[in-house]
Motif scaffolding. Structure first.
Motif, PDB file in Angstrom:
ATOM      1  N   ASN A 187       0.772  -1.228   0.001  1.00 27.30           N
ATOM      2  CA  ASN A 187      -0.148  -0.156   0.012  1.00 27.30           C
ATOM      3  C   ASN A 187       0.810   1.094   0.000  1.00 27.30           C
ATOM      4  N   THR A 188       0.115   2.495  -0.288  1.00 25.37           N
ATOM      5  CA  THR A 188       0.801   3.671  -0.152  1.00 25.37           C
ATOM      6  C   THR A 188       1.654   4.170   1.058  1.00 25.37           C
ATOM      7  N   TRP A 189       1.298   3.503   2.153  1.00 28.37           N
ATOM      8  CA  TRP A 189       1.629   4.020   3.346  1.00 28.37           C
ATOM      9  C   TRP A 189       2.786   3.136   3.815  1.00 28.37           C
ATOM     10  N   ASP A 190       3.022   2.017   3.090  1.00 28.26           N
ATOM     11  CA  ASP A 190       4.123   1.058   3.312  1.00 28.26           C
ATOM     12  C   ASP A 190       5.441   1.764   3.007  1.00 28.26           C
ATOM     13  N   PHE A 191       5.596   2.846   2.115  1.00 33.40           N
ATOM     14  CA  PHE A 191       6.594   3.783   2.089  1.00 33.40           C
ATOM     15  C   PHE A 191       7.291   4.173   3.456  1.00 33.40           C
ATOM     16  N   VAL A 192       6.219   4.578   4.391  1.00 33.34           N
ATOM     17  CA  VAL A 192       6.368   5.131   5.663  1.00 33.34           C
ATOM     18  C   VAL A 192       6.744   3.694   6.628  1.00 33.34           C
TER      19      VAL A 192
END
Length: 214
Positions: free
Chosen positions: A151-156
């Motif tokens: 998911n997008t928030w996996d970058f963080v």
């Protein structure tokens, strides 16, 4: 006849209810970069730390918009479920067509806004290259989301795992081939939808100028 219509409407409602949560969530994710693009690229702002964080957030969420192209697999699954031809033709196909078109329109306008910003900064010569880079990054994001389930928030939340997966995945032929095909599809569709948007914008501008001159 009335009973048959009632049954048909009940089935249609059940079909709509089955996928509305998925569609609503994916549309929400698709429209986040659209909103960010207007804030970042259409308004006169200084390139502060907050602006750059916004740009990173924009790029992180942007693949969610063209990602909905892959949601056609859910339509295929629903068709295979055995619904009648009427349900497929009048409910499923219109629902998913509107869903996909809305999300990809959000993607197109978002990237157009990036081009607008570059033009305003006297960097028009970089618009095409920037669009190509954005399409390529989006294609990679779509692959990671659809096949690696990131998911997008996996970058963080888990950047090390994500980066490790990227390096391990994109040394293989199949992921590269799928990503290249996705890139080509996004690029072609973007160009087509962009021309439609620019044509409509030009028509509206000409209409306004005509009204002012009268």
């Amino acid at each position: 006849m009335l009973t048959q219509l009632q049954i048909w409407f009940n089935i249609a409602w059940q079909v709509l209810s089955y996928s509305h949560k998925l569609i609503a969530w994916n549309l929400f994710l698709a429209f986040i970069p659209l909103v960010l693009s207007f804030w970042l690229f259409r308004r006169a702002q200084k390139r502060s730390l907050l602006w750059w964080i916004g740009v990173l957030s924009f790029m992180g969420f942007l693949p969610n918009a063209p990602y909905v192209l892959t949601d056609v697999i859910h339509l295929i699954d629903l068709i295979r479920y055995g619904f009648s031809a009427w349900i497929v033709a009048l409910v499923l196909i219109p629902q998913y067509t509107l869903f996909i078109l809305s999300a990809f329109e959000a993607y197109t306008i978002s990237v157009i806004n990036v081009g607008y910003y570059l033009h305003r900064q006297n960097l028009s010569r970089y618009i095409l290259a920037t669009e190509i880079i954005i399409h390529a990054l989006s294609a990679i994001g779509i692959y990671l989301g659809r096949f690696q389930r990131f998911n997008t928030w996996d970058f963080v939340t888990q950047p090390k795992i994500l980066l490790s997966s990227i390096f391990e995945t994109f040394v293989k032929k199949q992921p590269i081939l799928v990503t290249v095909i996705t890139f080509v599809v996004i690029t072609v569709l973007y160009w087509l939808v962009k021309q439609v948007n620019l044509g409509i914008a030009l028509r509206i501008k000409e209409s306004k100028n005509k009204n002012y001159s009268e």
